[in-house]
Design an enzyme around this catalytic site. Structure first.
Site, PDB file in Angstrom:
ATOM      1  N   LYS A  46      30.260  53.882  42.439  1.00 21.27           N
ATOM      2  CA  LYS A  46      29.585  55.051  41.700  1.00 21.27           C
ATOM      3  C   LYS A  46      28.363  54.525  40.739  1.00 21.27           C
ATOM      4  CE  LYS A  46      32.586  51.646  38.272  1.00 21.27           C
ATOM      5  NZ  LYS A  46      32.889  50.671  39.559  1.00 21.27           N
ATOM      6  N   ARG A 103      24.334  37.106  49.311  1.00 20.40           N
ATOM      7  CA  ARG A 103      23.806  36.429  48.372  1.00 20.40           C
ATOM      8  C   ARG A 103      23.733  35.150  48.659  1.00 20.40           C
ATOM      9  NH1 ARG A 103      23.990  38.599  42.387  1.00 20.40           N
ATOM     10  NH2 ARG A 103      25.985  38.513  42.105  1.00 20.40           N
ATOM     11  N   ARG A 104      24.752  34.380  48.220  1.00 20.40           N
ATOM     12  CA  ARG A 104      25.064  32.610  48.115  1.00 20.40           C
ATOM     13  C   ARG A 104      25.849  32.742  49.779  1.00 20.40           C
ATOM     14  NH1 ARG A 104      26.380  34.561  43.454  1.00 20.40           N
ATOM     15  NH2 ARG A 104      29.499  34.600  43.909  1.00 20.40           N
ATOM     16  N   GLY A 110      32.125  40.314  48.236  1.00 18.38           N
ATOM     17  CA  GLY A 110      32.846  39.561  47.135  1.00 18.38           C
ATOM     18  C   GLY A 110      34.164  39.952  46.842  1.00 18.38           C
ATOM     19  N   VAL A 111      35.037  40.377  45.515  1.00 19.76           N
ATOM     20  CA  VAL A 111      36.458  41.070  46.074  1.00 19.76           C
ATOM     21  C   VAL A 111      36.974  41.728  46.645  1.00 19.76           C
ATOM     22  CG1 VAL A 111      38.105  41.881  44.694  1.00 19.76           C
ATOM     23  CG2 VAL A 111      36.756  40.083  43.294  1.00 19.76           C
ATOM     24  N   LYS A 168      32.138  57.786  36.944  1.00 28.84           N
ATOM     25  CA  LYS A 168      32.995  58.870  38.031  1.00 28.84           C
ATOM     26  C   LYS A 168      33.465  59.641  37.372  1.00 28.84           C
ATOM     27  CE  LYS A 168      35.526  53.968  37.585  1.00 28.84           C
ATOM     28  NZ  LYS A 168      37.286  53.243  37.209  1.00 28.84           N
ATOM     29  N   ILE A 211      43.428  55.156  44.465  1.00 31.09           N
ATOM     30  CA  ILE A 211      43.753  56.351  44.591  1.00 31.09           C
ATOM     31  C   ILE A 211      43.368  57.444  45.678  1.00 31.09           C
ATOM     32  CG2 ILE A 211      44.104  58.739  43.031  1.00 31.09           C
ATOM     33  CD1 ILE A 211      44.763  56.125  40.906  1.00 31.09           C
ATOM     34  N   SER A 240      35.693  40.609  50.580  1.00 29.36           N
ATOM     35  CA  SER A 240      36.500  40.021  51.484  1.00 29.36           C
ATOM     36  C   SER A 240      37.413  40.789  51.711  1.00 29.36           C
ATOM     37  CB  SER A 240      36.698  38.776  50.200  1.00 29.36           C
ATOM     38  OG  SER A 240      37.359  39.102  49.572  1.00 29.36           O
TER      39      SER A 240
END
EC number: 1.1.1.3
Length: 432
Positions: free
Chosen positions: A106, A47-48, A14-15, A206, A137, A18
């Site tokens: 997380k 998944r896709r 995903g974001v 977190k 960070i 990739s």
């Protein structure tokens, strides 16, 4: 340099995933030089499979994540799919088949970090997760390694960019919560369902991870007190400004003064404008660490997003690959202290309480008596009649330090007074 490449399996594209794949490709030569061997993307589980993924060889795409991590020739598995299952099973399966793991998960680490570390130890594998807290960070590694010889007493931070953007917008423009949330959603800072962020679940996970590492003890998500920020109002910000403060959603992890217990909590709080965290704007994150020898340290930067989070993932990937080449493993679980986690009622801090009261003589004395009966000392009081000319007034009380249990008892008693129409807001005051 070793010529045989280290093979990497990527779970999720995903974001973040990739961006990990893109950086592995575009920076391949630099990564090889830093590691001492080439790294090769050996498979990508999604998944896709029909979705077009620029820069990724379609032959690498698979929907069978289990088969990918079981291949036996995989050196490192990068898990960025999130959630509890199937991530937990895939990670333990990767360990069983000789791979080390880099994760950004997380929620899973906050819930089952101890079991995952144990599985990694059983198979002489690494488990790294810098990207699980505060995006780009560097924070996990400084706590696990740079401060390993020090005693950390407190970790105080803004660890969710969505909530910080919303609160910053409310502070700087006077916008209400819903208006600020709508803007955050339009700009892509907030998900379509922002519950995990605005109700504090994301920050609580977190906080559990940070407390466990900082205090060398086991802290699970269930141990973290959590309070969301959806009830923060423009009036709260006006009161904060009158005190020289602003409002932030904070993750606070503390060691007791006697060293015998720890606490971990997430909630909105007023902090003085002079505190370094007060100047953290927009969707940025910052974490303030206090330790015996190093003193006060602050870590600041983008806390989310594809490229920043991928940066943390790649940093872990380099470290894990280096360990693979040397036949070593990095720092594992360090929960040797086994300190108890104290309940929220034992937390000591200051409070800002806003009351709607009857505008008549004697009310202030009644309110002050209730505070005294519960052992909560008042620092300042501000009373103001309502501008609509009604028979009520606004009474704002700021306390000295008291336990959360004492404050809870005070508020319950205040609600039973005939002269108190309602408790408009309760907010803790931190960072002083």
């Amino acid at each position: 340099m070793r010529t045989r490449p280290l093979k990497v399996a990527l779970l999720g594209c995903g974001v973040v995933g990739s961006e990990v794949a893109r950086i592995m490709t575009t920076h391949a030569d630099d990564l090889a030089a830093r590691i001492g061997a080439p790294v090769e993307l050996a498979g990508v589980a999604v998944r896709r499979p029909s979705k077009v993924r620029a820069g990724i060889d379609p032959a690498l795409i698979t929907t069978d994540a289990t088969a990918l991590v079981k291949r036996g020739d995989i050196d490192v598995v990068v898990e960025v799919i999130g959630g509890i299952e199937p991530a937990r099973t895939l990670i333990t399966t990767a360990f069983e088949h000789g791979a080390s793991v880099v994760s950004a998960n997380k929620a899973l680490l906050a819930q089952d970090g101890a079991a995952l570390h144990a599985a990694a130890d059983d198979h002489d594998a690494d488990l790294y997760y810098e990207a699980a807290v505060a995006g780009a960070i560097p924070l996990i590694r400084p706590l696990r390694e740079s401060l390993a010889g020090d005693k950390v007493n407190r970790v105080l931070g803004i660890v969710n960019g969505t909530t910080n953007f919303i609160l910053d917008k409310m502070d700087s423009t006077g916008a209400g919560y819903q208006e600020a949330l709508d803007e955050a959603t339009a700009l892509g800072y907030a998900e379509a369902d922002p519950t995990a962020d605005v109700e504090g679940f994301d920050a609580a996970a977190k906080a559990a991870i940070l407390a466990g590492i900082a205090f060398h003890t086991r802290v699970r998500l269930d141990d973290v007190y959590r309070e969301g920020m959806i009830e923060v109002t423009a009036a709260d910000f006006a009161s904060a400004k009158a005190m020289g403060c602003t409002i932030k959603l904070l993750a606070i992890c503390e060691r007791a003064a006697d060293g015998g217990s720890v606490t971990a909590r997430v909630h909105p709080a007023m902090i003085p404008l002079t505190h370094p965290l007060a100047s953290v704007r927009g969707a940025y994150n910052a974490v303030f660490v206090e330790s015996d020898a190093a003193g006060q340290l602050m870590f600041y930067g983008p806390g989310a997003g594809g490229a920043p989070t991928a940066s943390a993932v790649l940093g872990d990937l380099v470290a894990v690959c280096r360990n693979k080449l040397s036949g070593a493993t990095g720092p594992g679980d360090s929960a040797y202290t086994q300190l108890p986690v104290s309940p929220m009622g034992e937390v000591v801090t200051r409070y800002h309480i806003s009351l709607d009261v009857a505008d008549k003589p004697g009310v202030l004395a009644q309110v002050a008596t209730v505070f005294a009966e519960h052992g909560v000392s008042i620092d300042t009081v501000r009373q103001q009649g309502r501008q609509d000319g009604g028979g009520d007034a606004s009474l704002v009380v700021v306390t000295h330090r008291a336990t959360d249990a004492s404050l809870t008892g005070t508020v319950e008693a205040l609600r039973n007074l005939d002269t108190v129409r309602g408790v408009a807001s309760i907010m803790r005051v931190e960072g002083e």
